[in-house]
Write a protein that holds these residues in place. Structure first.
Motif, PDB file in Angstrom:
ATOM      1  N   ILE A 189       0.815  -1.208   0.000  1.00 56.82           N
ATOM      2  CA  ILE A 189       0.000   0.000   0.000  1.00 56.82           C
ATOM      3  C   ILE A 189       0.856   1.268   0.000  1.00 56.82           C
ATOM      4  N   ASN A 190       0.490   2.200  -0.874  1.00 57.37           N
ATOM      5  CA  ASN A 190       0.969   3.569  -0.781  1.00 57.37           C
ATOM      6  C   ASN A 190      -0.175   4.393  -0.194  1.00 57.37           C
ATOM      7  N   PRO A 191      -0.171   4.608   1.127  1.00 56.13           N
ATOM      8  CA  PRO A 191      -1.327   5.242   1.775  1.00 56.13           C
ATOM      9  C   PRO A 191      -1.657   6.626   1.231  1.00 56.13           C
ATOM     10  N   GLU A 192      -0.646   7.355   0.778  1.00 59.29           N
ATOM     11  CA  GLU A 192      -0.881   8.701   0.264  1.00 59.29           C
ATOM     12  C   GLU A 192      -1.511   8.703  -1.124  1.00 59.29           C
ATOM     13  N   ARG A 193      -1.547   7.538  -1.778  1.00 55.36           N
ATOM     14  CA  ARG A 193      -2.140   7.359  -3.104  1.00 55.36           C
ATOM     15  C   ARG A 193      -1.460   8.223  -4.172  1.00 55.36           C
ATOM     16  N   GLU A 194      -0.201   8.534  -3.959  1.00 54.67           N
ATOM     17  CA  GLU A 194       0.569   9.234  -4.980  1.00 54.67           C
ATOM     18  C   GLU A 194       0.986   8.277  -6.098  1.00 54.67           C
ATOM     19  N   TYR A 195       1.013   7.000  -5.778  1.00 51.60           N
ATOM     20  CA  TYR A 195       1.418   5.958  -6.719  1.00 51.60           C
ATOM     21  C   TYR A 195       0.431   4.805  -6.608  1.00 51.60           C
ATOM     22  N   PRO A 196       0.422   3.901  -7.587  1.00 57.66           N
ATOM     23  CA  PRO A 196      -0.465   2.736  -7.486  1.00 57.66           C
ATOM     24  C   PRO A 196      -0.036   1.800  -6.376  1.00 57.66           C
ATOM     25  N   SER A 197      -0.998   1.216  -5.705  1.00 55.58           N
ATOM     26  CA  SER A 197      -0.737   0.141  -4.750  1.00 55.58           C
ATOM     27  C   SER A 197      -0.854  -1.197  -5.478  1.00 55.58           C
ATOM     28  N   MET A 198      -0.273  -2.228  -4.893  1.00 53.51           N
ATOM     29  CA  MET A 198      -0.227  -3.537  -5.560  1.00 53.51           C
ATOM     30  C   MET A 198      -0.784  -4.604  -4.629  1.00 53.51           C
ATOM     31  N   PHE A 199      -1.630  -5.472  -5.189  1.00 48.90           N
ATOM     32  CA  PHE A 199      -2.285  -6.514  -4.407  1.00 48.90           C
ATOM     33  C   PHE A 199      -1.907  -7.876  -4.966  1.00 48.90           C
ATOM     34  N   GLU A 200      -1.599  -8.802  -4.064  1.00 47.04           N
ATOM     35  CA  GLU A 200      -1.084 -10.101  -4.499  1.00 47.04           C
ATOM     36  C   GLU A 200      -1.298 -11.162  -3.429  1.00 47.04           C
ATOM     37  N   PRO A 201      -1.462 -12.426  -3.827  1.00 46.68           N
ATOM     38  CA  PRO A 201      -1.411 -13.527  -2.863  1.00 46.68           C
ATOM     39  C   PRO A 201       0.036 -13.701  -2.413  1.00 46.68           C
ATOM     40  N   ILE A 202       0.244 -14.271  -1.245  1.00 50.63           N
ATOM     41  CA  ILE A 202       1.615 -14.422  -0.763  1.00 50.63           C
ATOM     42  C   ILE A 202       2.160 -15.825  -1.000  1.00 50.63           C
ATOM     43  N   HIS A 203       1.411 -16.671  -1.716  1.00 45.36           N
ATOM     44  CA  HIS A 203       1.779 -18.083  -1.791  1.00 45.36           C
ATOM     45  C   HIS A 203       2.923 -18.399  -2.751  1.00 45.36           C
TER      46      HIS A 203
END
Length: 357
Positions: free
Chosen positions: A267-281
């Motif tokens: 997460i980039n909490p400030e939303r200045e850049y894209p955040s990335m979501f992924e499984p950890i497996h």
């Protein structure tokens, strides 16, 4: 109509298999919310790309990703490419360039599943781990000397900054307040690591003064790992450095059913850049192509993405659909005691999601 630009990196191994189910969920979300759409663009950056081009992504790869709202990542890694190459040339550059300094990983026992900790139930296994994601023990500083000789040595520097510690601890404290569960536990090892960890402890305590309503405890990493097993109900939010958070989140996944069930957000909490979501497996090359990979971690990661974008109702609908399928117990992949294929489990969750509408 609100449209989000979504970069999709399916990756290696089972990554494309689980990503397909995640993208199917996105299509269903569009049906449920008439004013919402997701424009996806796929990037074929993986270990095969590396073997062809000598790099994990193009020289302008970060620029290509920069204008997206979010990034979905399937999994990266293959036996043909060393892990320190695939990770350090793709995942870590994205996290750092886009200031995704929060790695958010829930440790929650989903309804319908039993924990390997047979004496612990759903109410006792529900907390969040906040891992610092851009510095600490995974800092790219160090080197090797006298390679190939008896005197060969390697030095790896850990880098901790006040700025970096403050922002991750503030995020953890704010998260605890927003959850209405006001316990924050900070992982440390200041009894054995005598510079960086006492500094970490000092900054944690300084930030805590800004959050008088939050209960703070600092716990040595070895004891903390033991407490994950013996008393997980004592945690609400756990905040940790890069290495300690990496270890603790895998342990957290293990006690709630395994890595195939574990989502994450960078997460980039400030939303200045894209955040990335992924499984950890990971890419699980041993089962790639067998159509038995569990897509729940990917689908849950999309639930987290919905929360991040401000659609918490949709995030909850996705998680509820996952749990409904698990409670029924009819459609499960082999890792959670069934015989279903990746697509069959994905389809079942999609059907439940539509039924919730």
């Amino acid at each position: 109509m609100k449209q989000y630009e979504v970069a999709v990196i399916a990756g290696d191994g089972i990554g494309p298999e689980v990503m397909a189910e995640g993208l199917s969920i996105l299509q269903t979300v569009e049906k449920l919310h008439g004013g919402l759409s997701f424009a996806t663009r796929s990037y074929e950056w993986n270990c095969s790309y590396y073997l062809q081009h000598g790099r994990m992504m193009p020289a302008d790869g970060l620029e290509q990703l920069r204008d997206h709202d979010v990034i979905l990542l399937g999994a990266i890694g293959a036996p043909s490419v060393p892990d320190h190459v695939s990770v350090w040339e793709l995942i870590l550059p994205i996290r750092r360039a886009f200031q995704q300094y929060v790695n958010l990983r829930p440790a929650k026992l989903l309804k319908g599943l039993d924990s390997p900790l047979r004496y612990k139930g759903h109410e006792e296994l529900d907390f969040v781990i906040v891992r610092e994601n851009t510095e600490g023990e995974y800092s790219n500083m160090g080197g090797r000397l006298h390679s190939g000789t008896p005197y060969e040595l390697a030095v790896q520097n850990n880098v901790f900054t006040r700025f970096g510690i403050e922002r991750i601890v503030r995020y953890a404290m704010g998260l605890a307040e927003s959850m209405g569960r006001k316990r924050v536990t900070a992982a440390t090892k200041s009894n054995g690591i005598n510079y960086s960890m006492p500094f970490w402890d000092e900054v944690v305590r300084d930030v805590h003064k800004e959050y008088p309503e939050v209960d703070l405890s600092l716990c040595h990493i070895d004891a903390l790992a033991a407490y994950f097993i013996s008393r997980p109900e004592s945690f609400d939010v756990v905040v940790a450095s890069n290495l300690f958070g990496d270890i603790l989140t895998d342990l957290g996944a293990a006690i709630v059913g395994g890595l195939g069930l574990a989502p994450s957000g960078n997460i980039n909490p400030e939303r200045e850049y894209p955040s990335m979501f992924e499984p950890i497996h990971g890419s699980a090359p041993d089962i790639a192509g067998k159509n038995i990979a569990n897509p729940i971690a990917t689908i849950w990661s999309i639930s987290m993405m919905m929360n991040h974008l401000g659609y918490r109702d949709l995030g909850k609908l996705i998680l509820d659909a996952i749990e409904d399928v698990l409670v029924e117990g009819k459609v499960r992949t082999p890792d959670i005691g069934g015989r279903a294929t990746t697509q069959e489990l994905g389809n079942a969750i999609n059907e439940k999601l539509l039924a919730h509408a």
